[in-house]
Design an enzyme around this catalytic site. Structure first.
Site, mmCIF file in Angstrom:
data_model
loop_
_atom_site.group_PDB
_atom_site.id
_atom_site.type_symbol
_atom_site.label_atom_id
_atom_site.label_comp_id
_atom_site.label_asym_id
_atom_site.label_seq_id
_atom_site.Cartn_x
_atom_site.Cartn_y
_atom_site.Cartn_z
ATOM 1 C CB THR A 18 2.095 16.017 4.893
ATOM 2 O OG1 THR A 18 0.908 15.129 5.432
ATOM 3 C CG2 THR A 18 1.932 17.230 5.411
ATOM 4 C CD GLN A 74 -3.827 9.515 4.298
ATOM 5 O OE1 GLN A 74 -3.345 10.594 4.409
ATOM 6 N NE2 GLN A 74 -3.387 8.469 4.560
ATOM 7 C CG HIS A 118 -4.102 8.995 7.538
ATOM 8 N ND1 HIS A 118 -3.140 8.030 8.045
ATOM 9 C CD2 HIS A 118 -3.138 10.054 7.608
ATOM 10 C CE1 HIS A 118 -1.728 8.375 8.197
ATOM 11 N NE2 HIS A 118 -1.758 9.629 7.727
ATOM 12 C CG ASN A 178 2.088 7.198 8.930
ATOM 13 O OD1 ASN A 178 2.453 6.062 8.922
ATOM 14 N ND2 ASN A 178 1.970 7.702 7.909
ATOM 15 C CE1 TYR A 181 -0.420 12.852 12.315
ATOM 16 C CE2 TYR A 181 -0.153 11.147 10.756
ATOM 17 C CZ TYR A 181 0.377 12.408 11.187
ATOM 18 O OH TYR A 181 1.468 13.057 10.922
ATOM 19 N NE ARG A 206 -0.096 4.958 3.208
ATOM 20 C CZ ARG A 206 1.008 5.779 3.230
ATOM 21 N NH1 ARG A 206 1.114 6.797 4.139
ATOM 22 N NH2 ARG A 206 2.005 5.461 2.556
ATOM 23 C CG ASN A 264 3.343 11.375 13.936
ATOM 24 O OD1 ASN A 264 3.782 12.401 14.180
ATOM 25 N ND2 ASN A 264 2.937 11.134 12.713
ATOM 26 N N GLY A 307 6.210 7.223 -2.822
ATOM 27 C CA GLY A 307 6.189 8.730 -2.048
ATOM 28 C C GLY A 307 7.385 9.345 -2.599
HETATM 29 C C1 8OZ Z 1 4.919 13.988 7.365
HETATM 30 C C2 8OZ Z 1 4.729 15.479 7.752
HETATM 31 C C3 8OZ Z 1 3.236 15.582 8.267
HETATM 32 C C4 8OZ Z 1 2.401 14.662 8.247
HETATM 33 C C5 8OZ Z 1 1.644 10.818 7.660
HETATM 34 C C6 8OZ Z 1 0.314 12.896 7.421
HETATM 35 O O1 8OZ Z 1 2.799 10.623 8.175
HETATM 36 C C7 8OZ Z 1 1.457 12.479 7.494
HETATM 37 C C8 8OZ Z 1 2.734 13.526 7.710
HETATM 38 C C9 8OZ Z 1 3.761 13.170 7.169
HETATM 39 O O2 8OZ Z 1 0.753 10.219 7.596
#
Ligand code: 8OZ
Length: 377
Positions: free
Chosen positions: A31, A103, A185, A188, A190, A237, A245, A335
Site C-alpha cells: 500500500t 490484489q 487478499h 492482514n 481484512y 494471500r 489490524n 516488500g
Molecule cells: C499498510 C498500510 C495500509 C494497508 C495490508 C493493505 O497490510 C495493507 C496495508 C498495509 O495488507
C-alpha cells in the site's frame, strides 16, 4: 532441471498458472496511498514499470467496491476511471516484459465512516470494532492515522452480493484493466481474514463458529472468482499468525490447514503466505505453539493443491535463496527492499548493496520515495 550440482536459484524461470515467469522474485503487494480519488496515475505506471524485472508484480491492495475502501488514496477496481488508470499500468508493465496480478481488497471493519458510501458504518462478520488504525487525509491534504469505526455485522443475505462484487471486479480486472491475474487478499485482518479468525467472527449462522463455517465465505469468494476467470489466473494471500489490524485467533494451525485443503481443488495459480507478523517478526506466534509453515504446505499438497508456493516477510537474499533451493518455496515476495530498489532482481543476482527504504515516504506523498530510488547505473 535442478540437480545437486545445479540447484534452483531465485533467477530461474518458474510456472505460475499458465505463465512462465522469468525468475522467482515477486513484488509483494504494498500500500502506497498515492492514488488520489482511488485512481492510479502516471506515477503508478512508472513505479510498477520500474520494478517489471520481477518474475511477478503483485499490485498494492485494490478495493473491489467503495464499501471495500478503508484508507485515503488507495486505488479501486470498480469505477471506469480506475480501470482506465490500471490499463495504463498494465500496458506499460507488459511493454517492459513484466507480469502483473492485482490484489483484490475488501477491508471489512478496517475502515472509517467517512470513507464509506453515504458515510455509513463499515461492514464486518460481527459488530466488533478492531483495535486498529486507518489512514485518512484531511481537507488540507494532511495525512494521519485514525481509529477505525465501529462496524455493523453483515446479514447472511448480503454475502452473495459481496461475492458478486468480487466477480464483477475480476471480470473487469482481466477484460478492461488488462491484468494477467488476481490475488485474493485474505490476509492482514481484512474482510476475508475477519471471517476466518474466531476473535473477529462471532457469528452464529453457517458463516461462524467452527472452522468449516469460518472458511465458508472466503471459500465462496475464491470459488466464484475461479468460476469467472479460472484458477490459473487466481492466487490468494494468507497470513496465518499476523496480528495486523487486530487479527487474532488462538489456534491458527488447524484453521489455515483446513482453508488451504479446501482451496486445493480450485486449481489456483498460487498460495502466498506471509510468515510471522506482517512487516515484522518472522517468529511471531498466535496460540501456544510456533506455526508450522511446512505442515501448511504439506496439507495443501496432500489435498492435491498444485499451485506455486510463494513466501514472504523479512526474507534476505540468503534466506530466499535457501527457501527456493530446498524446494520449500517456488517464489519469494519482497516488500520493503523492493520499495527502495527498483532493480532489486539485478541487485540480488549481483549481490550488490541495497538502498535503504525511507519509512517516512511509505504511505502518501509525491514521487519522492516512490519513483526516485536510484538504480545501479
Ligand atoms: C499498510 C498500510 C495500509 C494497508 C495490508 C493493505 O497490510 C495493507 C496495508 C498495509 O495488507
Amino acid at each position: 532441471m535442478a540437480s545437486l550440482s545445479n540447484p534452483v536459484t531465485l533467477f530461474d524461470p518458474v510456472t505460475v498458472g499458465d505463465l512462465t515467469l522469468s525468475n522467482r522474485i515477486a513484488l509483494a503487494p504494498l500500500t502506497r496511498n498515492r492514488a488520489p480519488h482511488a485512481v492510479p496515475t502516471a506515477a503508478t505506471a512508472l513505479y510498477y514499470t520500474q520494478r517489471a524485472t520481477a518474475g511477478l508484480l503483485i499490485t498494492e491492495a485494490t478495493a473491489i467496491t467503495h464499501q471495500g475502501q478503508g484508507y485515503a488514496d488507495v486505488p479501486g477496481l470498480y469505477a471506469p476511471e480506475q480501470l482506465a488508470g490500471w490499463r495504463k499500468v498494465t500496458d506499460s508493465v507488459h511493454e517492459a516484459g513484466g507480469r502483473i496480478f492485482v490484489q483484490l481488497w475488501h477491508v471489512g471493519r478496517i475502515s472509517h465512516n467517512t470513507l464509506q458510501p453515504g458515510g455509513q458504518a463499515p461492514v464486518a462478520p460481527s459488530a466488533i470494532r478492531a483495535k486498529a488504525k486507518t489512514y485518512l487525509i484531511d481537507a488540507d491534504g494532511n495525512g494521519g492515522f485514525t481509529e477505525t469505526s465501529e462496524p455493523r455485522a453483515l446479514e447472511a443475505a448480503e454475502l452473495p452480493g459481496i461475492v458478486e462484487d468480487y466477480r464483477k471486479a475480476v471480470r473487469a480486472a482481466i477484460d478492461t484493466a488488462g491484468f494477467d491475474g488476481v490475488e485474493i487478499h485474505a490476509a492482514n485482518g481484512y474482510l476475508l481474514d475477519q471471517f476466518l479468525r474466531s476473535d473477529s467472527n462471532h457469528r452464529t449462522d453457517e458463516y461462524g463458529g467452527g472452522i468449516e463455517n469460518r472458511i465458508r465465505f472466503p471459500l465462496a469468494v475464491a470459488k466464484a472468482i475461479v468460476d469467472e476467470i479460472g484458477g490459473k489466473r487466481t492466487g490468494i494471500r494468507i497470513s496465518p499468525v499476523t496480528p495486523a489490524n487486530d487479527a487474532s485467533d488462538p489456534d491458527p494451525q488447524p484453521l489455515f490447514e483446513a482453508f488451504v485443503r479446501a482451496l486445493a481443488p480450485l486449481g489456483l495459480a498460487y498460495i502466498h503466505v506471509v510468515e510471522g507478523a506482517t512487516g515484522g517478526a518472522r517468529d511471531y506466534r498466535q496460540g501456544d505453539k510456533p506455526f508450522d509453515y511446512a505442515a501448511l504446505k504439506d496439507a495443501y499438497r496432500q489435498a492435491g493443491g498444485e499451485g506455486a508456493w510463494i513466501v514472504n516477510n523479512g526474507y534476505t537474499r540468503e534466506l530466499a535463496q535457501a527457501a527456493v533451493e530446498s524446494g520449500y518455496a517456488d517464489l519469494v515476495a519482497f516488500g520493503k527492499p523492493f520499495i527502495a530498489n527498483p532493480d532489486l532482481v539485478r541487485r540480488l543476482r549481483e549481490n550488490a548493496p541495497l538502498n535503504t527504504p525511507d519509512t517516512a515516504t511509505f504511505y502518501g506523498g509525491d514521487d519522492h520515495g516512490y519513483t526516485d530510488y536510484p538504480t545501479l547505473d
